[in-house]
Design a protein around this motif. Structure first.
Motif, PDB file in Angstrom:
ATOM      1  N   PHE A   1      -1.027  25.108 -18.411  1.00  0.00           N
ATOM      2  CA  PHE A   1      -1.530  24.186 -19.434  1.00  0.00           C
ATOM      3  C   PHE A   1      -1.215  24.719 -20.823  1.00  0.00           C
ATOM      4  N   SER A   2      -1.465  26.003 -21.039  1.00  0.00           N
ATOM      5  CA  SER A   2      -1.204  26.614 -22.338  1.00  0.00           C
ATOM      6  C   SER A   2       0.283  26.599 -22.673  1.00  0.00           C
ATOM      7  N   ALA A   3       1.112  26.962 -21.703  1.00  0.00           N
ATOM      8  CA  ALA A   3       2.560  27.021 -21.939  1.00  0.00           C
ATOM      9  C   ALA A   3       3.131  25.638 -22.244  1.00  0.00           C
ATOM     10  N   LEU A   4       2.710  24.637 -21.488  1.00  0.00           N
ATOM     11  CA  LEU A   4       3.227  23.290 -21.684  1.00  0.00           C
ATOM     12  C   LEU A   4       2.825  22.734 -23.045  1.00  0.00           C
ATOM     13  N   ASP A   5       1.546  22.888 -23.397  1.00  0.00           N
ATOM     14  CA  ASP A   5       1.092  22.363 -24.685  1.00  0.00           C
ATOM     15  C   ASP A   5       1.723  23.113 -25.850  1.00  0.00           C
ATOM     16  N   SER A   6       1.870  24.418 -25.716  1.00  0.00           N
ATOM     17  CA  SER A   6       2.510  25.194 -26.782  1.00  0.00           C
ATOM     18  C   SER A   6       3.944  24.714 -26.997  1.00  0.00           C
ATOM     19  N   TYR A   7       4.627  24.430 -25.909  1.00  0.00           N
ATOM     20  CA  TYR A   7       6.007  23.964 -26.015  1.00  0.00           C
ATOM     21  C   TYR A   7       6.070  22.573 -26.648  1.00  0.00           C
ATOM     22  N   VAL A   8       5.250  21.658 -26.163  1.00  0.00           N
ATOM     23  CA  VAL A   8       5.287  20.277 -26.668  1.00  0.00           C
ATOM     24  C   VAL A   8       4.915  20.221 -28.145  1.00  0.00           C
ATOM     25  N   TYR A   9       3.793  20.845 -28.507  1.00  0.00           N
ATOM     26  CA  TYR A   9       3.345  20.800 -29.903  1.00  0.00           C
ATOM     27  C   TYR A   9       4.311  21.561 -30.808  1.00  0.00           C
ATOM     28  N   GLY A  10       4.810  22.694 -30.307  1.00  0.00           N
ATOM     29  CA  GLY A  10       5.752  23.474 -31.112  1.00  0.00           C
ATOM     30  C   GLY A  10       7.044  22.727 -31.360  1.00  0.00           C
ATOM     31  N   PHE A  11       7.558  22.057 -30.329  1.00  0.00           N
ATOM     32  CA  PHE A  11       8.792  21.298 -30.499  1.00  0.00           C
ATOM     33  C   PHE A  11       8.564  20.119 -31.445  1.00  0.00           C
ATOM     34  N   ALA A  12       7.438  19.434 -31.270  1.00  0.00           N
ATOM     35  CA  ALA A  12       7.121  18.294 -32.138  1.00  0.00           C
ATOM     36  C   ALA A  12       7.012  18.724 -33.596  1.00  0.00           C
ATOM     37  N   LEU A  13       6.397  19.886 -33.831  1.00  0.00           N
ATOM     38  CA  LEU A  13       6.265  20.396 -35.189  1.00  0.00           C
ATOM     39  C   LEU A  13       7.624  20.751 -35.771  1.00  0.00           C
ATOM     40  N   GLN A  14       8.455  21.422 -34.988  1.00  0.00           N
ATOM     41  CA  GLN A  14       9.782  21.796 -35.461  1.00  0.00           C
ATOM     42  C   GLN A  14      10.631  20.553 -35.729  1.00  0.00           C
ATOM     43  N   GLU A  15      10.549  19.585 -34.827  1.00  0.00           N
ATOM     44  CA  GLU A  15      11.319  18.354 -34.983  1.00  0.00           C
ATOM     45  C   GLU A  15      10.893  17.603 -36.244  1.00  0.00           C
ATOM     46  N   ALA A  16       9.584  17.581 -36.500  1.00  0.00           N
ATOM     47  CA  ALA A  16       9.071  16.888 -37.685  1.00  0.00           C
ATOM     48  C   ALA A  16       9.490  17.582 -38.969  1.00  0.00           C
ATOM     49  N   SER A  17       9.783  18.887 -38.889  1.00  0.00           N
ATOM     50  CA  SER A  17      10.131  19.663 -40.080  1.00  0.00           C
ATOM     51  C   SER A  17      11.618  19.672 -40.390  1.00  0.00           C
ATOM     52  N   LEU A  18      12.433  19.171 -39.477  1.00  0.00           N
ATOM     53  CA  LEU A  18      13.880  19.207 -39.697  1.00  0.00           C
ATOM     54  C   LEU A  18      14.271  18.363 -40.906  1.00  0.00           C
ATOM     55  N   PRO A  19      15.176  18.877 -41.744  1.00  0.00           N
ATOM     56  CA  PRO A  19      15.578  18.149 -42.955  1.00  0.00           C
ATOM     57  C   PRO A  19      16.720  17.177 -42.709  1.00  0.00           C
ATOM     58  N   PHE A  20      16.936  16.791 -41.473  1.00  0.00           N
ATOM     59  CA  PHE A  20      18.007  15.851 -41.163  1.00  0.00           C
ATOM     60  C   PHE A  20      17.586  14.975 -39.995  1.00  0.00           C
ATOM     61  N   GLU A  21      18.291  13.869 -39.830  1.00  0.00           N
ATOM     62  CA  GLU A  21      18.002  12.941 -38.744  1.00  0.00           C
ATOM     63  C   GLU A  21      19.312  12.328 -38.267  1.00  0.00           C
ATOM     64  N   GLY A  22      19.602  12.457 -36.993  1.00  0.00           N
ATOM     65  CA  GLY A  22      20.834  11.904 -36.448  1.00  0.00           C
ATOM     66  C   GLY A  22      21.997  12.873 -36.548  1.00  0.00           C
ATOM     67  N   SER A  23      23.029  12.627 -35.732  1.00  0.00           N
ATOM     68  CA  SER A  23      24.163  13.547 -35.659  1.00  0.00           C
ATOM     69  C   SER A  23      24.956  13.603 -36.955  1.00  0.00           C
ATOM     70  N   ALA A  24      25.085  12.473 -37.650  1.00  0.00           N
ATOM     71  CA  ALA A  24      25.860  12.450 -38.895  1.00  0.00           C
ATOM     72  C   ALA A  24      25.204  13.327 -39.960  1.00  0.00           C
ATOM     73  N   GLU A  25      23.895  13.176 -40.138  1.00  0.00           N
ATOM     74  CA  GLU A  25      23.181  13.981 -41.128  1.00  0.00           C
ATOM     75  C   GLU A  25      23.167  15.453 -40.728  1.00  0.00           C
ATOM     76  N   THR A  26      23.075  15.719 -39.422  1.00  0.00           N
ATOM     77  CA  THR A  26      23.078  17.101 -38.937  1.00  0.00           C
ATOM     78  C   THR A  26      24.387  17.790 -39.290  1.00  0.00           C
ATOM     79  N   ALA A  27      25.498  17.117 -39.000  1.00  0.00           N
ATOM     80  CA  ALA A  27      26.817  17.687 -39.279  1.00  0.00           C
ATOM     81  C   ALA A  27      27.018  17.881 -40.778  1.00  0.00           C
ATOM     82  N   GLU A  28      26.565  16.915 -41.566  1.00  0.00           N
ATOM     83  CA  GLU A  28      26.713  17.011 -43.015  1.00  0.00           C
ATOM     84  C   GLU A  28      25.938  18.198 -43.573  1.00  0.00           C
ATOM     85  N   MET A  29      24.707  18.378 -43.102  1.00  0.00           N
ATOM     86  CA  MET A  29      23.899  19.494 -43.600  1.00  0.00           C
ATOM     87  C   MET A  29      24.475  20.822 -43.142  1.00  0.00           C
TER      88      MET A  29
END
Length: 224
Positions: A143-171
């Protein structure tokens, strides 16, 4: 309909705790949790802020209720008999829900007065793991491992300064311009050969990491 009439119509709708919480979630989604105040919430509902306190005790009680609403949106896959499939569906649903309520990521495990949806969520996850033969100790680890992974990934994803492959490559290109060729060979190789390849989407990393975690938990379950 003018603003005054619209506000009057809004104020005639019975004020309930559920209506207040839904409006608070909507405000937080649109403007962030920092922008949420009782005054702004009252304006959104067409009532005086003091009226809210008949249904929510204080700001902390409001946050508890908002988090409980978010937990209630997550699919717990109760109809799925296979524990791996159930945990995968729950994890994917949680990530999807949190992508729409980014303010909630840091609050999901911080509340000291969890609501019924929150408690039901936790109880169902524990029950799914126990029903699959996980020991109490391994259930706690899983339970701890799964929630840590889900919340951690969601937080990291929300913090990314780009969205989509085009913006990723540009950055990635902009970042690489800041250092000399050969300075960071391994980072450059990964960026050029993987991150900047057509169709790259960081979101795909979620499924890969989740599979690794589920595989490891299955091995632990079988070896306990």
């Amino acid at each position: 309909m003018n603003v005054a009439t619209e506000k009057g119509a809004s104020s005639r709708v019975p004020l309930t705790r559920q209506r207040i919480l839904a409006a608070a979630v909507e405000l937080a989604d649109a403007h962030g949790i920092e922008a949420l105040t009782m005054r702004k919430l009252g304006v959104a509902l067409g009532v005086e802020a003091m009226s809210l306190y008949h249904h929510v005790s204080n700001k902390s009680d409001l946050l508890d209720g908002m988090v409980d609403l978010v937990f209630g949106e997550i699919d717990l896959a109760r109809d799925q008999p296979d524990w791996r499939a159930a945990m995968r569906r729950r994890a994917s649903s949680a990530r999807h829900v949190l992508s729409g309520h980014r303010w909630a990521i840091g609050l999901m495990q911080s509340r000291t007065a969890p609501g019924p949806a929150t408690l039901r969520h936790h109880d169902t996850v524990i029950g799914t793991l126990r029903g699959a033969g996980f020991t109490i100790e391994l259930t706690a680890h899983a339970f701890s491992a799964l929630d840590s992974y889900v919340y951690g990934f969601a937080l990291q994803e929300a913090s990314l300064p780009f969205e989509g492959s085009a913006e990723t490559a540009e950055m990635a290109q902009e970042i690489m311009k800041q250092f000399q060729s050969g300075d960071y060979p391994h980072l450059t190789e990964l960026t050029v050969s993987h991150v900047m390849s057509p169709g790259y989407d960081y979101a795909n990393e979620f499924e890969y990491g989740l599979d690794l975690l589920l595989d490891a938990l299955e091995r632990s379950r079988q070896g306990q």
